[in-house]
Design a protein around this motif. Structure first.
Motif, mmCIF file in Angstrom:
data_model
loop_
_atom_site.group_PDB
_atom_site.id
_atom_site.type_symbol
_atom_site.label_atom_id
_atom_site.label_comp_id
_atom_site.label_asym_id
_atom_site.label_seq_id
_atom_site.Cartn_x
_atom_site.Cartn_y
_atom_site.Cartn_z
ATOM 1 N N ASP A 50 1.314 -0.853 -0.035
ATOM 2 C CA ASP A 50 -0.129 -0.186 0.389
ATOM 3 C C ASP A 50 0.614 1.090 0.093
ATOM 4 O O ASP A 50 1.524 1.248 0.923
ATOM 5 C CB ASP A 50 -0.742 -0.312 0.776
ATOM 6 C CG ASP A 50 -1.398 1.295 1.092
ATOM 7 O OD1 ASP A 50 -1.686 1.957 0.041
ATOM 8 O OD2 ASP A 50 -2.752 1.470 2.384
ATOM 9 N N ASP A 87 -1.890 -1.123 -3.505
ATOM 10 C CA ASP A 87 -1.780 -0.717 -4.575
ATOM 11 C C ASP A 87 -0.971 -1.782 -5.175
ATOM 12 O O ASP A 87 -1.148 -1.224 -6.379
ATOM 13 C CB ASP A 87 -0.943 0.591 -4.838
ATOM 14 C CG ASP A 87 -1.725 1.399 -3.326
ATOM 15 O OD1 ASP A 87 -2.881 1.872 -3.687
ATOM 16 O OD2 ASP A 87 -0.979 2.505 -2.555
ATOM 17 N N PRO A 99 -0.699 -3.356 -10.832
ATOM 18 C CA PRO A 99 -1.007 -2.367 -10.167
ATOM 19 C C PRO A 99 -2.849 -3.285 -9.211
ATOM 20 O O PRO A 99 -3.258 -4.382 -10.438
ATOM 21 C CB PRO A 99 -1.503 -1.523 -10.912
ATOM 22 C CG PRO A 99 -0.949 -1.656 -12.532
ATOM 23 C CD PRO A 99 -0.237 -3.280 -12.392
ATOM 24 N N ALA A 130 -4.926 1.233 -8.259
ATOM 25 C CA ALA A 130 -4.321 2.617 -8.882
ATOM 26 C C ALA A 130 -3.625 1.852 -10.278
ATOM 27 O O ALA A 130 -3.828 0.423 -10.704
ATOM 28 C CB ALA A 130 -2.887 1.321 -7.881
ATOM 29 N N THR A 144 -2.055 6.154 -6.720
ATOM 30 C CA THR A 144 -2.519 5.055 -5.401
ATOM 31 C C THR A 144 -3.694 4.859 -5.602
ATOM 32 O O THR A 144 -4.422 5.678 -7.165
ATOM 33 C CB THR A 144 -2.103 5.401 -4.201
ATOM 34 O OG1 THR A 144 -3.079 6.025 -3.513
ATOM 35 C CG2 THR A 144 -0.680 5.871 -3.528
ATOM 36 N N ASP A 145 -4.607 3.992 -5.201
ATOM 37 C CA ASP A 145 -6.072 3.383 -5.468
ATOM 38 C C ASP A 145 -6.783 4.959 -4.442
ATOM 39 O O ASP A 145 -7.949 4.876 -4.673
ATOM 40 C CB ASP A 145 -6.174 2.299 -4.023
ATOM 41 C CG ASP A 145 -6.326 2.792 -2.965
ATOM 42 O OD1 ASP A 145 -5.207 3.172 -2.242
ATOM 43 O OD2 ASP A 145 -7.137 2.228 -2.007
ATOM 44 N N THR A 165 5.246 9.586 -1.475
ATOM 45 C CA THR A 165 3.706 9.692 -2.316
ATOM 46 C C THR A 165 3.887 11.239 -1.467
ATOM 47 O O THR A 165 4.229 11.472 -0.375
ATOM 48 C CB THR A 165 3.415 8.965 -0.930
ATOM 49 O OG1 THR A 165 3.224 7.185 -1.785
ATOM 50 C CG2 THR A 165 1.657 8.837 -1.624
#
Length: 330
Positions: A228, A241, A256, A260, A300-301, A326
């Motif tokens: 993640d 993700d 992915p 994601a 990311t999701d 991130t």
């Protein structure tokens, strides 16, 4: 019983007496084996006469000429590839890139020929724009008929804006070049669109909010581990993700999951602007052994952008090490 004797001579005429003596040797007074030849006549020589073949014979003589020896010519279909699903694992046709931007092109090919591809085979530049420092690289594995392989080449977009296409083929151990199509004549390619530098400069002149890193992570993934990018632990639930996958047919991949998206960026750390403007995909990225890190961009999701550095030095033992960041806009 009478015997017919047929003589064929060339040269001077034969005297009648001599001819009679020749025709009736038994009645001549000359000693056996001492038949004089007329002066000036050539000595007859024996000619090889093939055995006659009657109409009832089943075996006929083979009078066809023996073909001369020739160089090795591969049999039809000996070396043949077809596109994988998809063939363009990274950088689909027409991907926009900036002048001088590095990128990694990865193809997925399936061996549909009659022989295995071995490390003696190579991926080679065939025609068009090179866009790569290396014009060939050897395969690292054996790919049996029916198996798939992902091949990657590090490239750099040309400095001048425009459309570019680099055509590639495979080269067999015996030097045969082959690619796609029914007869293996067609190359596969990387096709990009280099953006106009004026447009890129105008975009750079626009003020961009400063991104801040909200999560930094360093993690070692084993096959089937999920990550993640919004967290720091490998988990396997609806919030992850990416997933590290090792498949017997396709090799090591980073896939992915849960909406994601990812894409290969190149051999340097991307900026926030570069990642948010990149084309990101839901397709897996093929991973091959390398001492140099590869960088990817991701969403990311939760639709948050970031980048990751992939340490590929342990892919041969099915280990992937990632360092990731991130971002968020304050």
């Amino acid at each position: 019983m009478s015997t017919s004797v047929h003589l064929f001579w060339t040269g001077k005429p034969i005297l009648l007496a001599q001819l009679s003596c020749l025709l009736f040797l038994a009645s001549c007074s000359m000693p056996a084996g001492e038949v004089p030849m007329p002066a000036g006549l050539p000595t007859p020589t024996a000619a090889a006469i093939p055995n006659p073949v009657t109409a009832g014979d089943e075996t006929q003589p083979d009078l066809s000429p023996t073909p001369p020896p020739s160089a090795h010519v591969p049999r039809e279909g000996l070396y043949l590839a077809q596109p994988g699903n998809p063939i363009d694992v990274t950088v689909p046709d027409g991907t926009p890139l900036r002048p001088g931007e590095p990128f990694t092109k990865t193809w997925r090919l399936v061996n549909v020929g009659l022989e295995s591809w071995t490390p003696e085979f190579a991926l080679v530049w065939f025609s068009g724009d090179t866009m790569s420092l290396y014009k060939e690289q050897s395969l690292r594995v054996v790919v049996a008929p029916g198996e798939a392989l992902e091949l990657s080449v590090e490239m750099i977009a040309p400095e001048k804006p425009g459309s570019y296409q680099s055509n590639w083929k495979l080269r067999a151990a015996d030097g045969t070049l082959f690619g796609l199509g029914p007869h293996g004549n067609s190359p596969f390619w990387a096709k990009i669109q280099v953006e106009d530098i004026g447009m890129a400069s105008a975009a750079a002149a626009s003020p961009t909010p400063q991104a801040t890193t909200v999560i930094n992570g360093y993690i070692r993934l084993n096959p089937s581990d999920e990550l993640d990018f919004d967290g720091v632990e490998p988990v396997a639930d609806a919030m992850t993700d990416v997933k590290f996958v090792v498949d017997g047919d396709s090799g090591a991949q980073l896939s992915p999951v849960n909406g994601a998206r990812i894409s290969i960026f190149g051999s340097r750390i991307p900026t926030y602007d570069e990642c948010v403007s990149s084309l990101l995909f839901a397709d897996s990225i093929g991973l091959v052994l390398s001492d140099a890190p590869a960088y990817i961009c991701f969403y990311t999701d939760q639709k948050i952008p970031g980048y990751a550095s992939l340490d590929l030095s342990q892919i041969d033992v099915n280990v992937l090490v990632l360092t990731y960041a991130t971002w968020d806009i304050p």
